[in-house]
Design an enzyme around this catalytic site. Sequence first.
Site, PDB file in Angstrom:
ATOM      1  CG  HIS A 241      21.234  44.152  34.049  1.00 44.75           C
ATOM      2  ND1 HIS A 241      19.935  44.015  34.432  1.00 44.75           N
ATOM      3  CD2 HIS A 241      21.309  43.592  32.803  1.00 44.75           C
ATOM      4  CE1 HIS A 241      19.252  43.402  33.470  1.00 44.75           C
ATOM      5  NE2 HIS A 241      20.052  43.142  32.475  1.00 44.75           N
TER       6      HIS A 241
ATOM      7  CG  HIS B 113      20.213  38.332  32.470  1.00 41.77           C
ATOM      8  ND1 HIS B 113      20.138  37.926  31.153  1.00 41.77           N
ATOM      9  CD2 HIS B 113      19.923  39.657  32.461  1.00 41.77           C
ATOM     10  CE1 HIS B 113      19.842  38.962  30.393  1.00 41.77           C
ATOM     11  NE2 HIS B 113      19.698  40.026  31.168  1.00 41.77           N
TER      12      HIS B 113
ATOM     13  CD  GLU C  23      16.218  39.660  32.309  1.00 38.74           C
ATOM     14  OE1 GLU C  23      16.663  40.644  32.926  1.00 38.74           O
ATOM     15  OE2 GLU C  23      16.156  39.627  31.070  1.00 38.74           O
TER      16      GLU C  23
HETATM   17  C1  GLA Z   1      18.135  42.740  30.000  1.00 40.75           C
HETATM   18  C2  GLA Z   1      17.627  43.912  29.278  1.00 40.75           C
HETATM   19  C3  GLA Z   1      17.976  43.849  27.840  1.00 40.75           C
HETATM   20  C4  GLA Z   1      19.463  43.612  27.653  1.00 40.75           C
HETATM   21  C5  GLA Z   1      19.899  42.413  28.424  1.00 40.75           C
HETATM   22  C6  GLA Z   1      21.391  42.231  28.386  1.00 40.75           C
HETATM   23  O1  GLA Z   1      17.335  41.671  29.893  1.00 40.75           O
HETATM   24  O2  GLA Z   1      16.245  44.089  29.446  1.00 40.75           O
HETATM   25  O3  GLA Z   1      17.591  45.017  27.202  1.00 40.75           O
HETATM   26  O4  GLA Z   1      20.161  44.739  28.086  1.00 40.75           O
HETATM   27  O5  GLA Z   1      19.497  42.497  29.752  1.00 40.75           O
HETATM   28  O6  GLA Z   1      21.892  42.223  27.110  1.00 40.75           O
END
Ligand code: GLA
Length: 353
Positions: free
Chosen positions: A106, A179, A317
């Site tokens: 991210h 998210h 997502e």
């Molecule tokens: C995303 C990732 C997960 C986790 C979340 C945040 O969706 O794919 O593995 O890291 O973000 O906790």
Amino acid sequence: MSVYKRSFGLTAAGESAHIYRLENRNGSYIEVTDLGASLVTVAMPDRDGKLTDVVLGYDQAEGYERGDAYFGAVIGRNCNRIERARIQINGRTYQLTANDGENNLHSGPDGYERRLWGEQEVDQQRNSVTFALSSPDGDQGFPGDLRIMVRYRLSDDDEVSIHYMGSSDADTVVNLTNHSYFNLDGQDQGSICDHWVAINARAFTPVRDSGAIPTGEILSVGDTPMDLVKGRRVGMEIDADYDQLKCMGGYDHNFVCEGYRKGRTRVVARARGPRSGITMEVATDLPGLQFYTGNFLDGQVGKGGHIYHRRDGFCMETQYFPNSVNDEGFETPVLSAGKTYRTMTSYRFGVER
Ligand code: GLA
């Protein structure tokens, strides 16, 4: 339709964050904040007509600034993982921050989700709010001066749409997502394992190991717990003796959504809360969808002091595939200088009696 603005408290730097409430003709409403351009509330009627908030989050700006779960936020400049936190564009290598083992997740610790975005436009007629962010050349390690806009809108038929726009003065990666963690029975209603979920993807991108970098294969979901095409209870096989699920502690995978064509929007997923009857339909013009079942939630203190536990929410997502910048087999997330990045994702809510 109407949009109201109010204070959402101060950031650590003493800046004021705001909440915008967008209400439609039915009385359904959403709340968004300029902090992280985050979706804070989605209040939709359940089968008895009772308004139910179906997204996890915090009561104050402070929670969004300090949180580690990315509740409701816009993730950028690149969502999901980049192998070894390194990218190459036009033959040049750029080093990002490794914040997930040796990989980048991210976009690293200085993500857009903790930044105060500017108010670009409030449109009372269209029931929309647009946030803007300038991300200078070198930000998070990425090349190019990027300007982004994100517009949230709530329609009268209970559709929350998110439009993303951006342009850069140099070729760069742009791969934005939202998210939000959904719990269609209500954000404080515990496990989502009894939710029904369908994802229109006959394939997914398997990961190498718990580092979650795709192997590069496009693997059929056939005869595996990843087959969500016809829909199933999330918990049905989430703990199955299946390597891909075991290494991520549940679903945390990118699905290859059917019918991808640049600029074409199609429905990619559906879900339903067993107790509320609230349904959600996800549409997007993007190729992939990371289905994440909140496996890493572990005691975040959220709205009204409610404590979120493992698998109390799920994320859908929409995105270019994880590590697609380094994988030639995947649709590229690179935006050329002077071109416009434009994508959209929507969540339409309804109720099944
Ligand atoms: C995303 C990732 C997960 C986790 C979340 C945040 O969706 O794919 O593995 O890291 O973000 O906790």
